[in-house]
Write an enzyme that holds these catalytic residues in place. Sequence first.
Site, PDB file in Angstrom:
ATOM      1  N   PRO A  11      43.534  97.277  38.590  1.00 44.73           N
ATOM      2  CA  PRO A  11      43.389  97.672  37.190  1.00 44.73           C
ATOM      3  C   PRO A  11      42.899  99.093  36.995  1.00 44.73           C
ATOM      4  CG  PRO A  11      41.709  96.074  37.831  1.00 44.73           C
ATOM      5  CD  PRO A  11      42.690  96.143  38.954  1.00 44.73           C
ATOM      6  N   ARG A  19      42.195 109.598  34.032  1.00 45.52           N
ATOM      7  CA  ARG A  19      41.003 108.754  33.951  1.00 45.52           C
ATOM      8  C   ARG A  19      39.850 109.395  34.717  1.00 45.52           C
ATOM      9  NH1 ARG A  19      40.141 103.473  37.709  1.00 45.52           N
ATOM     10  NH2 ARG A  19      38.092 102.841  36.938  1.00 45.52           N
ATOM     11  N   ASN A  75      43.961  98.983  46.908  1.00 47.85           N
ATOM     12  CA  ASN A  75      42.838  99.462  46.115  1.00 47.85           C
ATOM     13  C   ASN A  75      42.719  98.478  44.967  1.00 47.85           C
ATOM     14  OD1 ASN A  75      40.995 100.580  44.384  1.00 47.85           O
ATOM     15  ND2 ASN A  75      41.802 102.665  44.556  1.00 47.85           N
ATOM     16  N   ALA A  78      38.479  97.507  40.022  1.00 53.67           N
ATOM     17  CA  ALA A  78      37.254  96.756  39.700  1.00 53.67           C
ATOM     18  C   ALA A  78      37.258  95.336  40.259  1.00 53.67           C
ATOM     19  CB  ALA A  78      37.065  96.712  38.191  1.00 53.67           C
ATOM     20  N   HIS A  81      34.950  94.159  43.154  1.00 48.57           N
ATOM     21  CA  HIS A  81      33.561  93.736  42.987  1.00 48.57           C
ATOM     22  C   HIS A  81      33.424  92.357  42.339  1.00 48.57           C
ATOM     23  CE1 HIS A  81      33.329  97.989  43.756  1.00 48.57           C
ATOM     24  NE2 HIS A  81      33.865  98.276  42.588  1.00 48.57           N
ATOM     25  N   GLU A  99      41.432  98.273  52.969  1.00 49.86           N
ATOM     26  CA  GLU A  99      40.849  98.458  51.636  1.00 49.86           C
ATOM     27  C   GLU A  99      40.585  99.943  51.413  1.00 49.86           C
ATOM     28  OE1 GLU A  99      37.205  96.277  51.216  1.00 49.86           O
ATOM     29  OE2 GLU A  99      36.673  97.227  49.317  1.00 49.86           O
ATOM     30  N   HIS A 101      39.208 102.987  48.468  1.00 50.89           N
ATOM     31  CA  HIS A 101      38.670 103.379  47.164  1.00 50.89           C
ATOM     32  C   HIS A 101      38.688 104.906  47.100  1.00 50.89           C
ATOM     33  CE1 HIS A 101      37.576  99.276  46.518  1.00 50.89           C
ATOM     34  NE2 HIS A 101      36.997  99.255  47.693  1.00 50.89           N
ATOM     35  N   ILE A 102      39.173 105.415  46.020  1.00 44.23           N
ATOM     36  CA  ILE A 102      39.278 106.871  45.854  1.00 44.23           C
ATOM     37  C   ILE A 102      37.879 107.494  45.842  1.00 44.23           C
ATOM     38  CG2 ILE A 102      39.973 108.678  44.220  1.00 44.23           C
ATOM     39  CD1 ILE A 102      42.197 106.593  43.306  1.00 44.23           C
ATOM     40  N   SER A 103      36.989 106.851  45.091  1.00 41.67           N
ATOM     41  CA  SER A 103      35.610 107.368  44.978  1.00 41.67           C
ATOM     42  C   SER A 103      34.737 106.765  46.080  1.00 41.67           C
ATOM     43  CB  SER A 103      35.032 106.986  43.608  1.00 41.67           C
ATOM     44  OG  SER A 103      34.898 105.557  43.524  1.00 41.67           O
ATOM     45  N   ARG A 108      27.779 105.308  43.715  1.00 41.75           N
ATOM     46  CA  ARG A 108      27.915 105.057  42.279  1.00 41.75           C
ATOM     47  C   ARG A 108      27.006 103.904  41.834  1.00 41.75           C
ATOM     48  NH1 ARG A 108      34.107 104.820  40.848  1.00 41.75           N
ATOM     49  NH2 ARG A 108      33.251 105.141  38.742  1.00 41.75           N
ATOM     50  N   ARG A 112      29.004  98.511  42.123  1.00 41.15           N
ATOM     51  CA  ARG A 112      30.184  98.895  42.899  1.00 41.15           C
ATOM     52  C   ARG A 112      29.926  98.863  44.413  1.00 41.15           C
ATOM     53  NH1 ARG A 112      33.634 101.144  38.915  1.00 41.15           N
ATOM     54  NH2 ARG A 112      32.467 102.107  37.217  1.00 41.15           N
TER      55      ARG A 112
HETATM   56  O1  DHK Z   1      37.242 104.418  43.721  1.00 44.32           O
HETATM   57  C1  DHK Z   1      38.151 103.621  43.435  1.00 44.32           C
HETATM   58  O2  DHK Z   1      39.350 103.801  43.722  1.00 44.32           O
HETATM   59  C2  DHK Z   1      37.820 102.318  42.706  1.00 44.32           C
HETATM   60  C3  DHK Z   1      38.585 102.213  41.456  1.00 44.32           C
HETATM   61  C4  DHK Z   1      38.134 101.565  40.360  1.00 44.32           C
HETATM   62  O3  DHK Z   1      38.919 101.402  39.296  1.00 44.32           O
HETATM   63  C5  DHK Z   1      36.723 101.101  40.252  1.00 44.32           C
HETATM   64  O4  DHK Z   1      36.580  99.935  39.430  1.00 44.32           O
HETATM   65  C6  DHK Z   1      36.115 100.875  41.617  1.00 44.32           C
HETATM   66  O5  DHK Z   1      34.744 100.573  41.514  1.00 44.32           O
HETATM   67  C7  DHK Z   1      36.354 102.098  42.506  1.00 44.32           C
END
Ligand code: DHK
Length: 151
Positions: A11, A19, A75, A78, A81, A99, A101-103, A108, A112
């Site tokens: 999502p 975003r 990825n 959300a 979590h 798995e 995650h971009i961030s 954070r 998360r």
């Molecule tokens: O870093 C990302 O790609 C993840 C992307 C999301 O949309 C968040 O809900 C996750 O917490 C982190």
Amino acid sequence: MAKSILLINGPNLNLLGTREPDVYGSTTLEQVEEQAKKQAESLNASLETIQSNWEGKIIDRIHEARGKVDVIVINPGAFTHTSVAIRDALLGVEIPFIEIHISNVHKREAFRHHSYLSDKAEAVLVGLGTFGYTCAIEHAVKNIKPAKKAQ
Ligand SMILES: O=C(O)[C@@H]1C=C(O)[C@@H](O)[C@H](O)C1
């Protein structure tokens, strides 16, 4: 035998590029998927992509991959979590997954910091920006033992 990779984005990742660019960067999902397809081709692998904001659609796509896909790169957004259901789907189809995650989720909000997937993932990549997708696909094709295929 060419490896088959499924790239799943969860999502809000359809909003990539616009975003919270300070968190997720300015690259769009379309650019990520295009780059991934080119990279897979250069590695003589096939790659399919899906992005969905619906948990059930992601689960259905994981089920469809059973016996057909060698490695999943996911990825979950959300759902990382929150979703026992996606964890169960991945375990249920017995397809190895990476798995991403971009961030850096560990830098954070506390909510998360936990993932329902990480302890079962072949690898977890966080904080590399969208370069993480490139790393994940390279690793998937070159190093991950493929899933057992349907006979
Ligand atoms: O870093 C990302 O790609 C993840 C992307 C999301 O949309 C968040 O809900 C996750 O917490 C982190």
